[in-house]
Design an enzyme around this catalytic site. Structure first.
Site, PDB file in Angstrom:
ATOM      1  N   ILE A 465       0.814  -1.271  -0.024  1.00  0.00           N
ATOM      2  CA  ILE A 465       0.058  -0.144   0.073  1.00  0.00           C
ATOM      3  C   ILE A 465       0.894   1.265  -0.092  1.00  0.00           C
ATOM      4  O   ILE A 465       0.571   2.183  -0.809  1.00  0.00           O
ATOM      5  CB  ILE A 465      -0.986  -0.049   1.242  1.00  0.00           C
ATOM      6  CG1 ILE A 465      -1.974  -1.121   1.030  1.00  0.00           C
ATOM      7  CG2 ILE A 465      -1.715   1.360   1.627  1.00  0.00           C
ATOM      8  CD1 ILE A 465      -2.938  -1.127   2.250  1.00  0.00           C
ATOM      9  N   LYS A 468       2.511   1.747  -3.080  1.00  0.00           N
ATOM     10  CA  LYS A 468       1.555   2.283  -4.166  1.00  0.00           C
ATOM     11  C   LYS A 468       1.239   3.813  -4.122  1.00  0.00           C
ATOM     12  O   LYS A 468       1.283   4.539  -4.957  1.00  0.00           O
ATOM     13  CB  LYS A 468       0.166   1.640  -3.652  1.00  0.00           C
ATOM     14  CG  LYS A 468      -0.894   1.775  -4.926  1.00  0.00           C
ATOM     15  CD  LYS A 468      -0.901   0.485  -5.653  1.00  0.00           C
ATOM     16  CE  LYS A 468      -2.032   0.458  -6.545  1.00  0.00           C
ATOM     17  NZ  LYS A 468      -2.214  -0.476  -7.694  1.00  0.00           N
ATOM     18  N   TYR A 495     -13.476  -2.375  -2.305  1.00  0.00           N
ATOM     19  CA  TYR A 495     -13.137  -3.768  -3.090  1.00  0.00           C
ATOM     20  C   TYR A 495     -13.475  -4.867  -2.348  1.00  0.00           C
ATOM     21  O   TYR A 495     -14.156  -5.862  -2.886  1.00  0.00           O
ATOM     22  CB  TYR A 495     -11.747  -4.027  -3.479  1.00  0.00           C
ATOM     23  CG  TYR A 495     -11.658  -3.021  -5.008  1.00  0.00           C
ATOM     24  CD1 TYR A 495     -11.982  -3.793  -6.036  1.00  0.00           C
ATOM     25  CD2 TYR A 495     -10.990  -1.722  -4.899  1.00  0.00           C
ATOM     26  CE1 TYR A 495     -11.824  -3.196  -7.467  1.00  0.00           C
ATOM     27  CE2 TYR A 495     -10.822  -1.306  -6.308  1.00  0.00           C
ATOM     28  CZ  TYR A 495     -11.140  -1.761  -7.456  1.00  0.00           C
ATOM     29  OH  TYR A 495     -10.923  -1.322  -8.492  1.00  0.00           O
ATOM     30  N   ARG A 552      31.699 -11.428 -17.278  1.00  0.00           N
ATOM     31  CA  ARG A 552      32.588 -12.578 -17.867  1.00  0.00           C
ATOM     32  C   ARG A 552      33.898 -12.924 -17.183  1.00  0.00           C
ATOM     33  O   ARG A 552      34.300 -12.160 -16.079  1.00  0.00           O
ATOM     34  CB  ARG A 552      32.937 -11.541 -18.900  1.00  0.00           C
ATOM     35  CG  ARG A 552      31.827 -11.271 -20.098  1.00  0.00           C
ATOM     36  CD  ARG A 552      32.192 -10.406 -21.113  1.00  0.00           C
ATOM     37  NE  ARG A 552      32.956 -11.303 -22.186  1.00  0.00           N
ATOM     38  CZ  ARG A 552      33.660 -10.753 -23.216  1.00  0.00           C
ATOM     39  NH1 ARG A 552      33.446  -9.370 -23.350  1.00  0.00           N
ATOM     40  NH2 ARG A 552      34.490 -11.311 -23.885  1.00  0.00           N
ATOM     41  N   HIS A 553      34.389 -13.735 -17.360  1.00  0.00           N
ATOM     42  CA  HIS A 553      35.706 -14.422 -17.098  1.00  0.00           C
ATOM     43  C   HIS A 553      36.726 -13.369 -17.228  1.00  0.00           C
ATOM     44  O   HIS A 553      36.297 -12.398 -18.049  1.00  0.00           O
ATOM     45  CB  HIS A 553      35.901 -15.530 -17.559  1.00  0.00           C
ATOM     46  CG  HIS A 553      36.098 -15.534 -19.041  1.00  0.00           C
ATOM     47  ND1 HIS A 553      37.130 -14.934 -19.944  1.00  0.00           N
ATOM     48  CD2 HIS A 553      34.931 -15.820 -19.889  1.00  0.00           C
ATOM     49  CE1 HIS A 553      36.680 -14.780 -21.161  1.00  0.00           C
ATOM     50  NE2 HIS A 553      35.415 -15.223 -21.326  1.00  0.00           N
ATOM     51  N   ARG A 604      38.252 -21.042 -18.190  1.00  0.00           N
ATOM     52  CA  ARG A 604      38.542 -19.419 -18.060  1.00  0.00           C
ATOM     53  C   ARG A 604      37.525 -18.948 -17.047  1.00  0.00           C
ATOM     54  O   ARG A 604      37.509 -18.021 -16.475  1.00  0.00           O
ATOM     55  CB  ARG A 604      38.246 -18.638 -19.407  1.00  0.00           C
ATOM     56  CG  ARG A 604      37.306 -18.857 -20.187  1.00  0.00           C
ATOM     57  CD  ARG A 604      37.442 -18.456 -21.731  1.00  0.00           C
ATOM     58  NE  ARG A 604      36.144 -18.265 -22.442  1.00  0.00           N
ATOM     59  CZ  ARG A 604      35.924 -19.424 -23.402  1.00  0.00           C
ATOM     60  NH1 ARG A 604      36.681 -20.440 -23.084  1.00  0.00           N
ATOM     61  NH2 ARG A 604      35.026 -19.078 -24.202  1.00  0.00           N
ATOM     62  N   ARG A 650      25.611 -14.477 -40.529  1.00  0.00           N
ATOM     63  CA  ARG A 650      25.492 -14.266 -39.080  1.00  0.00           C
ATOM     64  C   ARG A 650      25.372 -12.808 -39.136  1.00  0.00           C
ATOM     65  O   ARG A 650      24.446 -12.442 -37.967  1.00  0.00           O
ATOM     66  CB  ARG A 650      26.861 -14.602 -38.600  1.00  0.00           C
ATOM     67  CG  ARG A 650      26.827 -14.635 -36.869  1.00  0.00           C
ATOM     68  CD  ARG A 650      27.850 -15.366 -36.331  1.00  0.00           C
ATOM     69  NE  ARG A 650      27.450 -15.483 -34.826  1.00  0.00           N
ATOM     70  CZ  ARG A 650      27.877 -14.869 -33.956  1.00  0.00           C
ATOM     71  NH1 ARG A 650      28.802 -13.751 -33.905  1.00  0.00           N
ATOM     72  NH2 ARG A 650      27.475 -14.934 -32.662  1.00  0.00           N
TER      73      ARG A 650
END
Ligand code: F6P
Length: 739
Positions: A465, A468, A495, A552-553, A604, A650
């Protein structure tokens, strides 16, 4: 004799047909050795016949075919043999030979005289190599020969590099699941790898299209009401100054996982999912193939990423294709489109759940859109309606709300008629009357599954709430937070008076699932592979805030050489990054010992994780880099030169392009689904150390990036992307530990 060992040296710019000797050559000649690279190319496949070289001393020492040296395959059509000729044996005569793979019987020696190499000059040896087969057919190979004089010093260095490149994996002995038991003393891993105490020092700006949905109110990200905005059929629009790009439609059925339940049942979160499924279907190259259905409608079997077509079928194979065909072609017409209709009181996480499900289905390739009725209401009736508007005994309010709900639903149906697959219809839909209205509208057009979110935890409701009031445009113009809170609570009570839990039709009920502790999912009358997959996803998601670190490695030896794929160890810079990363992880996650480190099975990533101590490490095959098939180990330049068609295909469609005997980005996404489910299911932080293509695919899921953008997402080395999973969505932060 070092086959393959001369790749770097010979490709590195030696003069072709080395007749014009320079001063340098003459100087090197004293102690220099000759590095020779022979290549043969035939674009037509030659079955089992492998090109070989044989000849006089010192190449093999005899003209005996059984002692011929086999050439190595460099690409589909190119074969290569590199060797060193000692200084005292500079005259060499040789011939090419074709031999079956594992037999000396039935060799074919090239026609014509033997080839001569004298003092580094290869004379006319670039002539074609011609082989006459038993059938009388003549096979033609183009020949490329190159010789470079190198000093013994360079030779030794190159040999060392070769050895390093091809030595057995240094990570082989590390078990799939491991933990470095004793934290290293001192904390820092080597002085140069030390980190600033303040990690903020390393923060770099994330790209503008990054994963920051947590900063935006989820309903704002939903479909624009096309029936209320004239000319809004386009693909992009603006919300609160943020450009929202509607992803292209794409349809892929990728799993045969089915859940069927005709009666009410209960699911609890799965502990483990079955291991990766490898789907090797057609090459996925070029434009989508068209096939005719038995009813002579035209269906696109490729992923339709650019256009929406009626009744289009997803790309699929095997069991997945069978499920898709059963659901899409043999099922009822309305079963081809699915509406997930949310049900629940306000502040029960409906919009959040809807947004998450939309993101997941889109990432898998299902054409999915999120329609939020609140957005329609605000547009038609203004954002600042007070609680009275939502009373069930307010006829004008009821009519206005039903009207906007019908408008949004009609928009969704129109979009489905244009080819849309899954519509997520987000509103309270909390009375039977409203749901009956929707079912009538859907008749013969789409299948409805109600998705009810129930929450009995008052503290979670209170938190929702408050969020919101802070975030919803309904309260944007209410300066008094407490007054907003009061109004919203009255709306909620209105509601509650009219609320009728779902008991009709097909439904999924999520009961107290948000915390990730316990809760349950009830399903009724759910069948088919896509609904099954949706249930599976929902069973495994929750809202516990936690970070996911993607990296990434550290730089690998292949990165240095510009070669793709492979399984080389990390370079010196890569090692430095691994130490910095270990320090970073130690600092960032120190308080969370339940965190885990996930790597691929390639050395790696395993080596990059090695200095990290005190956390469990898990190797996932699914996290391995995109499989470049026959191009594995090549540079992009080599692919362009030797396989220009592959290179161009590609470039044209990087998402769907599948390397010969390898994978496409779509294949990678498919195999990553269990990883995503597990990342959703985890409640503790996870560090994922993987590879460029794989991380692009994972990141696209969290950042909700359209599939067609996936192969082009920037994924730099030595940078950590922190995804913060939170109650309002995901947020991203990037740390660059090294240049
Ligand atoms: O170059 C590093 C690498 O991880 C390769 O192993 C892999 O083939 C490539 O990146 C994926 O990136 P792209 O799809 O842009 O070729």
């Amino acid at each position: 004799m070092g086959t393959g060992s001369s790749k770097e040296a010979t490709d590195g710019g030696g003069s072709e047909g080395n007749k014009d000797r320079t001063e340098d050559d003459d100087q090197a000649a004293d102690g220099g050795q000759l590095y020779v690279s022979l290549k043969m190319e035939n674009r037509k496949l030659t079955g089992d016949l492998v090109p070989h070289v044989y000849g006089s001393l010192p190449l093999v020492g005899s003209w005996d075919p059984s002692k011929a040296l086999n050439m190595e395959r460099e690409s589909v059509s190119m074969w290569e043999l590199s060797f060193v000729v000692p200084p005292n044996h500079e005259t060499l005569d040789f011939k090419f030979l074709l031999k079956p793979k594992h037999s000396d019987a039935h060799c074919f020696v090239e026609e014509g005289p033997s080839r001569l190499l004298i003092g580094g000059a290869l004379g006319e040896d670039a002539r074609l190599a011609l082989f006459r087969l038993d059938s009388g057919e003549i096979l033609e190979y183009q020949v490329f020969a190159k010789a470079d004089r190198v000093s013994p010093f360079d030779l030794a260095a190159s040999w060392r590099a070769y050895q390093e490149n091809f030595r057995p994996s240094a990570a082989r002995w590390i078990p799939d699941v491991s933990i470095n038991p004793a934290p290293q003393t001192g904390g820092e891993n080597g002085s140069s790898a030390g980190l600033e105490l303040d990690l903020e020092h390393y923060v770099v700006p994330a790209p503008s299209t990054s994963a920051n949905s947590g900063l935006v109110y989820a309903a704002n990200m939903t479909e624009n009401p096309r029936s209320l905005i004239s000319g809004s059929g386009g693909t992009s629009y603006s919300n609160k100054g943020m450009e929202v790009v509607v992803p292209d439609s794409s349809k892929a059925f990728q799993s045969s996982r089915m859940v069927e339940s005709k009666s009410v049942g209960t699911f609890s979160p799965l502990q483990k999912q079955d291991s990766q499924r490898g789907l090797f279907v057609d090459r996925g190259v070029g434009s989508p193939r068209l096939v005719k259905s038995s009813s002579s409608n035209i269906f696109s079997t490729g992923l339709n990423l650019e256009t929406t077509t009626k009744n289009s079928m997803p790309a699929a194979a095997g069991a997945v294709a069978a499920a898709a065909v059963a659901d899409q072609m043999l099922g009822l017409k309305e079963d081809r489109h699915l509406a997930i209709v949310l049900v629940g009181l306000p502040a029960r996480g409906k919009t959040f759940t809807a947004a998450k499900l939309t993101r997941y289905l889109r990432w898998l390739g299902h054409d999915t859109k999120h329609f939020n009725v609140g957005k329609y209401r605000r547009l038609k009736h203004g954002a600042n309606q007070c609680a009275d508007f939502f009373r069930a005994d307010n006829p004008e309010g009821m009519e206005a709300r039903n009207e906007v709900a019908a408008l949004a639903f009609e928009d969704m149906l129109s979009w489905m008629q244009e080819g849309g697959q899954v519509g997520i219809f987000d509103a309270t839909n909390s009375s039977k009357r409203r749901r009956n209205m929707l079912m009538k509208l859907a008749e013969g057009k789409c299948k409805i599954i109600f998705l009810e979110t129930i929450c009995n935890d008052v503290s979670i409701i209170e938190r929702n709430i408050r969020l919101k009031i802070q975030q919803s445009p309904d309260y944007a113009e209410e300066p008094d937070f407490e007054a907003g809170l009061q109004d919203f609570k009255t709306r909620l009570a209105n509601y509650e008076k009219d609320y009728e839990p779902v008991g009709e039709g097909s439904y999924i009920k999520m009961i107290d699932m948000v915390s990730g502790h316990g809760g349950q999912i009830q399903v009724n009358n759910i069948s088919g592979y896509l609904p099954g997959r949706i249930v599976f996803f929902l069973v495994n998601t929750h809202l516990t805030p936690r970070p996911i670190l993607l990296t990434r490695h550290g730089e690998s030896q292949d990165n240095v050489r510009g070669r793709i794929g492979g399984d080389t160890a990390i370079s010196e810079r890569g090692e430095l990054y691994s130490k910095k990363l270990a320090n970073f992880v130690g600092k960032r996650l120190k308080s969370d010992r339940a965190a885990s480190i996930w790597t691929s099975t390639l050395q790696r990533t395993i080596l990059t994780a090695t200095p990290i101590v005190g956390f469990p490490k898990i190797q996932w095959r699914a996290l391995d880099e995109i499989n470049a098939g026959v191009c594995d180990g090549m540079t992009y330049e080599e692919i362009k030169k030797n396989m220009p068609e592959e290179y161009e295909s590609r470039k044209k469609d990087k998402l769907r392009y599948r390397y010969p005997r390898g994978e496409s980005y779509l294949d990678v996404i498919q195999r990553l689904e269990p990883v995503i489910i597990e990342l959703e299911r985890q409640r503790a932080p996870v560090v994922v150390i993987s590879h460029q293509a794989v991380l692009r695919a994972l990141y696209a899921y969290f950042a909700d990036r359209p599939l067609k953008e996936v192969p082009h997402i920037e994924m730099p080395l030595h940078t950590i992307i922190e995804i913060q999973m939170g109650v309002t969505g995901v947020q991203e932060k990037r740390y660059k530990l090294m240049d």
